[in-house]
Design an enzyme around this catalytic site. Structure first.
Site, mmCIF file in Angstrom:
data_model
loop_
_atom_site.group_PDB
_atom_site.id
_atom_site.type_symbol
_atom_site.label_atom_id
_atom_site.label_comp_id
_atom_site.label_asym_id
_atom_site.label_seq_id
_atom_site.Cartn_x
_atom_site.Cartn_y
_atom_site.Cartn_z
ATOM 1 N N LYS A 104 0.747 -1.087 -0.523
ATOM 2 C CA LYS A 104 0.049 -0.511 0.264
ATOM 3 C C LYS A 104 1.294 1.048 0.297
ATOM 4 O O LYS A 104 1.380 1.269 1.204
ATOM 5 C CB LYS A 104 -0.783 0.115 1.534
ATOM 6 C CG LYS A 104 -2.388 1.248 1.435
ATOM 7 C CD LYS A 104 -2.359 1.564 2.439
ATOM 8 C CE LYS A 104 -1.456 2.708 2.900
ATOM 9 N NZ LYS A 104 -2.146 4.306 1.636
ATOM 10 N N GLY A 159 6.802 4.883 8.534
ATOM 11 C CA GLY A 159 6.327 5.966 8.249
ATOM 12 C C GLY A 159 6.711 6.604 9.653
ATOM 13 O O GLY A 159 6.897 6.345 10.491
ATOM 14 N N SER A 160 5.296 7.352 10.312
ATOM 15 C CA SER A 160 4.843 8.185 11.779
ATOM 16 C C SER A 160 5.461 7.583 12.529
ATOM 17 O O SER A 160 4.465 5.847 12.203
ATOM 18 C CB SER A 160 4.431 9.001 12.391
ATOM 19 O OG SER A 160 2.531 9.031 11.937
ATOM 20 N N THR A 161 5.926 7.424 13.754
ATOM 21 C CA THR A 161 5.530 6.742 15.344
ATOM 22 C C THR A 161 4.232 6.166 15.887
ATOM 23 O O THR A 161 4.000 5.254 15.727
ATOM 24 C CB THR A 161 6.382 7.097 16.551
ATOM 25 O OG1 THR A 161 8.176 7.471 15.404
ATOM 26 C CG2 THR A 161 6.112 6.347 17.066
ATOM 27 N N GLY A 168 2.657 3.611 13.342
ATOM 28 C CA GLY A 168 3.913 2.394 13.683
ATOM 29 C C GLY A 168 2.777 2.128 14.948
ATOM 30 O O GLY A 168 2.374 0.965 14.762
ATOM 31 N N GLU A 207 9.585 1.202 10.880
ATOM 32 C CA GLU A 207 10.524 1.935 10.665
ATOM 33 C C GLU A 207 9.654 3.638 10.856
ATOM 34 O O GLU A 207 8.787 3.825 9.946
ATOM 35 C CB GLU A 207 11.177 1.707 9.282
ATOM 36 C CG GLU A 207 13.084 2.533 9.547
ATOM 37 C CD GLU A 207 12.659 3.592 8.990
ATOM 38 O OE1 GLU A 207 12.559 4.394 10.489
ATOM 39 O OE2 GLU A 207 12.711 4.241 7.492
ATOM 40 N N CYS A 209 13.634 10.369 7.708
ATOM 41 C CA CYS A 209 13.284 9.524 8.857
ATOM 42 C C CYS A 209 14.617 10.030 10.028
ATOM 43 O O CYS A 209 14.261 10.565 10.937
ATOM 44 C CB CYS A 209 12.989 8.598 9.557
ATOM 45 S SG CYS A 209 13.923 7.371 8.227
ATOM 46 N N GLU A 223 9.138 15.271 16.612
ATOM 47 C CA GLU A 223 9.427 15.938 15.389
ATOM 48 C C GLU A 223 8.521 16.734 14.388
ATOM 49 O O GLU A 223 7.581 16.286 13.997
ATOM 50 C CB GLU A 223 9.660 14.201 14.549
ATOM 51 C CG GLU A 223 9.952 13.804 13.419
ATOM 52 C CD GLU A 223 9.875 12.643 12.586
ATOM 53 O OE1 GLU A 223 9.187 12.024 12.802
ATOM 54 O OE2 GLU A 223 11.232 11.845 12.132
HETATM 55 P P1 ADP Z 1 1.906 10.952 7.418
HETATM 56 O O1 ADP Z 1 1.570 10.651 8.691
HETATM 57 O O2 ADP Z 1 2.991 11.637 7.151
HETATM 58 O O3 ADP Z 1 1.134 10.642 6.713
HETATM 59 P P2 ADP Z 1 1.755 7.871 8.072
HETATM 60 O O4 ADP Z 1 2.604 6.876 8.871
HETATM 61 O O5 ADP Z 1 0.950 8.616 9.361
HETATM 62 O O6 ADP Z 1 2.509 9.383 7.857
HETATM 63 O O7 ADP Z 1 1.730 7.209 6.867
HETATM 64 C C1 ADP Z 1 2.602 6.238 6.426
HETATM 65 C C2 ADP Z 1 1.691 5.316 5.582
HETATM 66 O O8 ADP Z 1 1.319 4.597 6.606
HETATM 67 C C3 ADP Z 1 1.176 5.760 4.424
HETATM 68 O O9 ADP Z 1 1.019 4.484 3.471
HETATM 69 C C4 ADP Z 1 -0.539 6.083 5.258
HETATM 70 O O10 ADP Z 1 -1.869 5.736 3.942
HETATM 71 C C5 ADP Z 1 -0.627 4.891 6.182
HETATM 72 N N1 ADP Z 1 -1.303 4.704 7.140
HETATM 73 C C6 ADP Z 1 -1.902 5.488 7.591
HETATM 74 N N2 ADP Z 1 -2.963 5.447 8.618
HETATM 75 C C7 ADP Z 1 -2.532 4.012 9.135
HETATM 76 C C8 ADP Z 1 -3.396 3.192 9.503
HETATM 77 N N3 ADP Z 1 -4.189 3.744 11.244
HETATM 78 N N4 ADP Z 1 -3.174 1.653 9.226
HETATM 79 C C9 ADP Z 1 -2.113 1.367 8.241
HETATM 80 N N5 ADP Z 1 -1.909 2.050 8.004
HETATM 81 C C10 ADP Z 1 -1.375 3.651 7.802
#
Ligand code: ADP
Length: 496
Positions: free
Chosen positions: A188, A241-243, A246, A263, A297, A396
Site C-alpha cells: 500500500k 512512517g510516523s511513530t 506505527g 521503521e 526519518c 519530530e
Molecule cells: P503521514 O502522517 O506523514 O501521512 P503516516 O505514518 O501516517 O504518515 O503514513 C505512512 C503510511 O501509513 C501511509 O501509507 C499511510 O496511508 C499509512 N497509514 C496511515 N494510517 C494508517 C493506519 N491506521 N493503519 C495502517 N496504515 C496507515
C-alpha cells in the site's frame, strides 16, 4: 481493466498512468474512498483515485495467498533472483520516468530523485536479486546421536505500507528483500504519492512475475492500510512512517500476531565538538536536516554545539542556509535544492511548529515563514538557543527546521542527545578517533554517523532504537526480517 490516465510531466515526458488496483497482474477497479493526489509545487490536482476498500484488500490478500501456495513457491531461488534482475533492469530503463513521477507528486528535486532514489532502488533490486539463492540455514549437532538442521523459510503473504517521502525507494527497500526470500506481497503506497508504485505494476508484468506475487493497493491509511495491517491472512506487516501510525499498526497486527517491522520517526541529534573540522561539520549538519525538505526519518533535527565554537558555528550555519535558500523552487529545475513540502497538511504542520518555536522564545537565525505564494514551500528555518523543554526540540517536525543549542561537556551532551523517546540516528563531529567511537557507543540510536550525516547503504542495517521502530531493513538483516527459521530435529540413534 481500468483506464489509464494520460499525464504530461513538467519536463515534457508523457505517459499513461495506470489507475485502480493492481491485483493478479491486472489493473482492476477499486471500490473504496476517493482521494486526490496534488502537485505540491502548484497546489493543483493531478488526479483523483479510488482507493482500496476492505473487500478490495481481501481480494489482494487472496491473490497473494494463491500465488504463495502455488506457482511462486515452485520456483527455484535462482529463478526468483533472475526475475529480480530483470525487474532491476526495467527500473533502470524507466529511471527517468520514475524519477519524474516521484518528483511530480512528492515535490523532491528531479536530480535527487534520479541520482539518489532511483539509483538506490536499482541497486537494491540488484543486491537482493543476487541474494535470492544465497539464503541458507544451519546444521547444528546437538549430540552424537542427534542433529538438527535449520531451514530459512519465507513468511508467506507480506503487507507493506510505505510513506511518501521516498515513494519509489521505500517500495524498493521493502519489495526486493521480501521477493528474494520467496514471499508474496500486498503493497500500500501513501495516498500523497501513489503514482510510481501503481506504474511499477506494469514492470512486474513485463519482468514475468506470476500473477498475485506483487499486488498494489493505493488507498487511505485508516481504511486500506488498517485493513491490511489487521488482516487475518497476512503473515507480516512492514511499515515505514510516523511513530503514531506505527503504534496503531502494531495494534492492528496483534490480530493474528503478525511478524512486524516498523521503521518510524526520529528526533536525531548532531553533536559538534570543539575539535571538529568546522566547515565539514556545518556542511553535514546542514544537509542532515535540510535535504529532502527535512522529510527524512533520520534527519538530524537537533544540533548540539560545544560552547567554545557555538557562535562561530551559528554564523557559518546561517551563511550556509542562506546560500542554500537561493535554490528553493521548481523541483524540475536543475539547480533546485529545495522543493515544496509534500502536502498542504505537512506544510501547515511545519508552519505551526515554526510558530510554536517563536512563541517558546527560540532565536530565529534564518527563515521562519512560508516561501512564495504558490505551492507548499517553506523557508529553511534555523532556531538557536533552544532548550530541552521546547516542543521544537522534543517533537519530530519533518520539515526544514532545525533547533541548535550549546553544551559544555561530553557527559552533558550525551545525556541531552539520549533524552528523547526516539532512537533512530545521530551524528558526531570530532577529529579525535577515540572520542568519536566512545560517543558512538553511548548514543542510543540504530545508526550513528561519524563526521557525516544521512548515510544509508543497501548493505547496511537501517532502523531504530526505542520508539523509532522494531527490526531492521536492508542488508542481510532484511533477509532475516522476511524469513522464519524451521528447526528439523534428526535422530541418528535408537535409544530414548
Ligand atoms: P503521514 O502522517 O506523514 O501521512 P503516516 O505514518 O501516517 O504518515 O503514513 C505512512 C503510511 O501509513 C501511509 O501509507 C499511510 O496511508 C499509512 N497509514 C496511515 N494510517 C494508517 C493506519 N491506521 N493503519 C495502517 N496504515 C496507515
Amino acid at each position: 481493466m481500468t483506464a489509464a490516465f494520460k499525464i504530461s510531466l513538467p519536463n515534457g515526458l508523457n505517459y499513461d498512468q495506470p489507475t485502480g488496483l493492481f491485483i493478479d497482474n491486472e489493473y482492476v477497479p477499486a471500490n473504496g474512498e476517493k482521494f486526490t493526489v496534488y502537485n505540491p509545487t502548484t497546489d493543483e490536482e493531478i488526479i483523483t483515485l479510488q482507493g482500496a476498500s476492505e473487500e478490495d484488500v481481501d481480494k489482494a490478500v487472496a491473490a497473494a495467498r494463491r500465488a504463495f501456495d502455488g506457482e511462486w513457491s515452485e520456483l527455484e531461488a535462482v529463478e526468483r533472483g533472475a526475475l529480480l534482475y530483470k525487474l532491476a533492469e526495467l527500473i533502470d530503463r524507466d529511471r527517468k520516468l520514475l524519477a519524474s513521477i516521484d518528483s511530480f507528486d512528492n515535490g523532491k528535486s528531479f536530480s535527487d530523485a534520479y541520482g539518489g532514489d532511483l539509483l538506490e532502488s536499482y541497486n537494491v533490486f540488484r543486491y537482493y536479486a543476487g541474494a535470492a539463492d544465497k539464503i541458507t540455514g544451519k546444521t547444528i549437532e546437538t549430540s552424537h546421536k542427534k542433529l538438527a538442521y535449520v531451514l530459512q523459510e519465507p513468511l508467506g503473504v507480506c503487507g507493506q505500507i510505505i510513506p511518501w517521502n521516498y515513494p519509489f525507494m521505500m517500495l524498493a527497500w521493502k519489495v526486493a528483500p521480501a521477493l528474494a526470500c520467496g514471499n508474496t506481497i500486498v503493497l500500500k503506497p501513501a495516498e500523497q504519492t501513489p503514482l510510481s508504485a501503481l506504474y511499477f505494476g506494469k514492470l512486474i508484468v513485463e519482468a514475468g512475475f506470476p500473477p498475485g506475487v506483487v499486488n498494489i493497493i493505493p488507498g487511505l491509511g485508516y481504511i486500506s492500510g488498517k485493513a491490511l495491517a489487521g488482516h487475518m491472512d497476512v503473515d507480516k506487516i512492514a511499515f515505514t512512517g510516523s511513530t503514531a501510525t506505527g503504534r496503531s499498526i502494531m495494534k492492528s497486527a496483534a490480530s493474528n500476531l503478525k511478524n512486524i517491522t516498523l521503521e518510524c520517526g526520529g528526533k536525531s541529534p548532531s553533536i559538534v565538538f570543539e575539535d571538529a573540522d568546522l566547515d565539514q561539520a556545518v556542511k553535514w549538519c546542514h544537509s542532515g536536516i535540510m535535504d529532502n525538505m527535512g522529510q527524512v526519518c533520520t534527519s538530524t533535527s537537533r544540533i548540539y554545539v560545544q560552547d567554545t565554537i557555538y557562535d562561530e558555528f551559528l554564523a557559518k550555519f546561517t551563511e550556509k542556509t542562506k546560500e542554500a535558500a537561493t535554490k528553493i523552487g521548481d523541483p524540475f529545475h536543475e539547480d533546485t535544492y529545495q522543493g515544496p513540502q509534500v502536502s498542504k497538511a505537512q506544510f501547515d504542520k511545519v508552519l505551526s511548529y515554526i510558530d510554536e518555536g517563536k512563541k517558546s522564545g527560540a532565536r530565529v537565525l534564518h527563515g521562519g515563514a512560508k516561501h512564495g505564494d504558490k505551492g507548499y514551500f517553506i523557508q529553511p528555518t534555523v532556531f538557536a538557543d533552544t532548550t530541552e523543554d521546547m516542543k521544537i526540540v522534543k517533537e519530530e517536525i519533518f520539515g526544514p527546521v532545525v533547533a541548535i543549542s550549546k553544551f559544555s561537556t561530553e557527559a552533558e551532551v550525551i545525556a541531552k542527545a539520549n533524552d528523547t523517546s526516539y532512537g533512530l540516528a545521530a551524528a558526531v563531529f570530532t577529529q579525535k578517533v577515540t572520542k568519536a567511537h566512545k560517543v558512538a557507543r553511548k548514543i542510543q540510536a540504530g545508526m550513528v554517523f561519524i563526521n557525516s550525516s544521512g548515510d544509508s547503504h543497501f548493505g547496511i542495517p537501517f532502523g531504530g532504537y526505542k520508539s523509532s521502530g522494531i527490526g531492521r531493513e536492508l542488508g542481510q538483516y532484511a533477509l532475516d526480517a522476511y524469513t522464519q527459521s524451521k528447526a528439523v530435529h534428526v535422530n541418528l540413534g535408537t535409544e530414548l
